[in-house]
Scaffold this active site. Structure first.
Site, PDB file in Angstrom:
ATOM      1  N   CYS A   1      84.194  -0.278 110.408  1.00  0.00           N
ATOM      2  CA  CYS A   1      84.917   0.696 111.234  1.00  0.00           C
ATOM      3  C   CYS A   1      86.203   0.138 111.877  1.00  0.00           C
ATOM      4  O   CYS A   1      87.215   0.034 111.204  1.00  0.00           O
ATOM      5  CB  CYS A   1      83.970   1.276 112.271  1.00  0.00           C
ATOM      6  SG  CYS A   1      84.516   2.869 112.882  1.00  0.00           S
TER       7      CYS A   1
ATOM      8  N   ARG B   1      86.574  13.825 116.141  1.00  0.00           N
ATOM      9  CA  ARG B   1      85.846  12.616 115.741  1.00  0.00           C
ATOM     10  C   ARG B   1      84.850  12.953 114.649  1.00  0.00           C
ATOM     11  O   ARG B   1      84.243  14.027 114.656  1.00  0.00           O
ATOM     12  CB  ARG B   1      85.080  12.018 116.931  1.00  0.00           C
ATOM     13  CG  ARG B   1      85.957  11.330 117.944  1.00  0.00           C
ATOM     14  CD  ARG B   1      85.124  10.513 118.909  1.00  0.00           C
ATOM     15  NE  ARG B   1      84.753   9.214 118.356  1.00  0.00           N
ATOM     16  CZ  ARG B   1      85.570   8.160 118.337  1.00  0.00           C
ATOM     17  NH1 ARG B   1      86.788   8.236 118.827  1.00  0.00           N
ATOM     18  NH2 ARG B   1      85.158   7.017 117.825  1.00  0.00           N
TER      19      ARG B   1
ATOM     20  N   HIS C   1      78.063   2.128 110.544  1.00  0.00           N
ATOM     21  CA  HIS C   1      77.305   1.368 111.540  1.00  0.00           C
ATOM     22  C   HIS C   1      75.830   1.634 111.265  1.00  0.00           C
ATOM     23  O   HIS C   1      75.460   2.248 110.281  1.00  0.00           O
ATOM     24  CB  HIS C   1      77.613   1.884 112.952  1.00  0.00           C
ATOM     25  CG  HIS C   1      79.034   1.810 113.352  1.00  0.00           C
ATOM     26  ND1 HIS C   1      79.615   0.644 113.802  1.00  0.00           N
ATOM     27  CD2 HIS C   1      80.008   2.743 113.406  1.00  0.00           C
ATOM     28  CE1 HIS C   1      80.877   0.889 114.123  1.00  0.00           C
ATOM     29  NE2 HIS C   1      81.143   2.141 113.891  1.00  0.00           N
TER      30      HIS C   1
HETATM   31  N1  GLN Z   1      88.455   3.243 117.380  1.00  0.00           N
HETATM   32  C1  GLN Z   1      88.323   3.533 115.996  1.00  0.00           C
HETATM   33  C2  GLN Z   1      88.199   5.018 115.702  1.00  0.00           C
HETATM   34  O1  GLN Z   1      87.819   5.783 116.561  1.00  0.00           O
HETATM   35  C3  GLN Z   1      87.115   2.799 115.448  1.00  0.00           C
HETATM   36  C4  GLN Z   1      85.802   3.331 115.944  1.00  0.00           C
HETATM   37  C5  GLN Z   1      84.622   2.500 115.568  1.00  0.00           C
HETATM   38  O2  GLN Z   1      84.734   1.311 115.309  1.00  0.00           O
HETATM   39  N2  GLN Z   1      83.445   3.099 115.620  1.00  0.00           N
HETATM   40  O3  GLN Z   1      88.515   5.449 114.609  1.00  0.00           O
END
Ligand code: GLN
Length: 240
Positions: free
Chosen positions: A95, A129, A192
């Site tokens: 990520c 998101r 993750h």
């Molecule tokens: N900050 C980055 C995003 O929101 C990575 C997020 C993450 O590592 N879960 O895309």
């Protein structure tokens, strides 16, 4: 017999380590032990001395603020990582670090966080998101199961291939149906969960590449993964 050491470099363990990403390190550690190797974990954080030797490199995800915190240091060690990647050192980046192993991450607020360009990818933050369980399918690793939570949407260039094709969830972006990226033995992914406990084939890929590179050959012993298989079967049935 002399112990065969495999050094795992854990990149930015303080700031880039969310949603259980540390589990990836634990899996590598345990499986290496079961295969008869001696794992050594080296934690690396901004300002630390970059180790002379690293056999597997692993880094996790982080908030945009965490990415900002480590970015300067990452740019500094970027050429070293590039050299290791080019010479076949196995790496797994999740990520936030996946994004910064690419060309850049332009956040939803319009801030551009420069990456180290090991992976030919570009990431653009979007207001929505992408959150939830995700399943992808890959030729080399079969079904890959995990959890994603990111605002960044990643687009792949010609220098990489996707890690898998999305079966459930979003993956790299909302249009292409791909997930993750691979170059040499570097794997970048949004998953993750953590990733490796549920996807031991990827753990074994990283281990095998590291052992072959360092010791010439890898005698793969059979590990009892029956509990993992049960966990995978149940995880695969979860809703998004
Ligand atoms: N900050 C980055 C995003 O929101 C990575 C997020 C993450 O590592 N879960 O895309």
């Amino acid at each position: 017999m002399k112990e065969k050491i495999i050094k795992i470099l854990h990149l930015y363990s303080h700031d880039m380590n969310i949603y259980g990403d540390r589990g990836n390190i634990l899996v590598l550690q345990k499986r290496l032990e079961r295969y008869g190797y001696k794992p050594e974990i080296i934690e690396y954080n901004p300002g630390d001395k970059f180790p002379i030797e690293a056999d597997i490199i692993v880094g996790g995800g982080g908030q945009d603020s965490g990415q900002n915190k480590i970015q300067k240091d990452l740019l500094k060690i970027g050429p070293k990582l590039q050299k290791l990647a080019d010479s076949g050192t196995p790496m797994l980046v999740i990520c936030g670090l996946y994004q910064l192993f690419g060309k850049f991450f332009k956040t939803a607020e319009g801030e551009k966080i420069e990456g180290i360009d090991i992976l030919d990818i570009e990431t653009y933050g979007k207001p929505e998101r992408l959150i939830g369980n995700i399943i992808t399918n890959s030729e080399d690793f079969g079904y890959i199961i995990g959890y994603e939570n990111h605002s960044g949407q990643t687009f792949l260039g010609k220098g990489v291939i996707p890690l898998g094709q999305v079966r459930l969830g979003a993956g790299n972006n909302m249009v292409e149906g791909t997930e993750g990226a691979r170059y040499s033995n570097v794997i970048g992914t949004y998953l993750h969960g953590s990733l490796l406990p549920k996807n031991p084939k990827i753990a074994d890929f990283l281990i095998e590449q590291a052992v072959i590179k360092k010791y010439g050959k890898f005698d793969k012993k059979q590990i009892d993964d029956s509990l993992t298989e049960l966990a995978r079967k149940s995880a695969i049935k979860r809703p998004r």
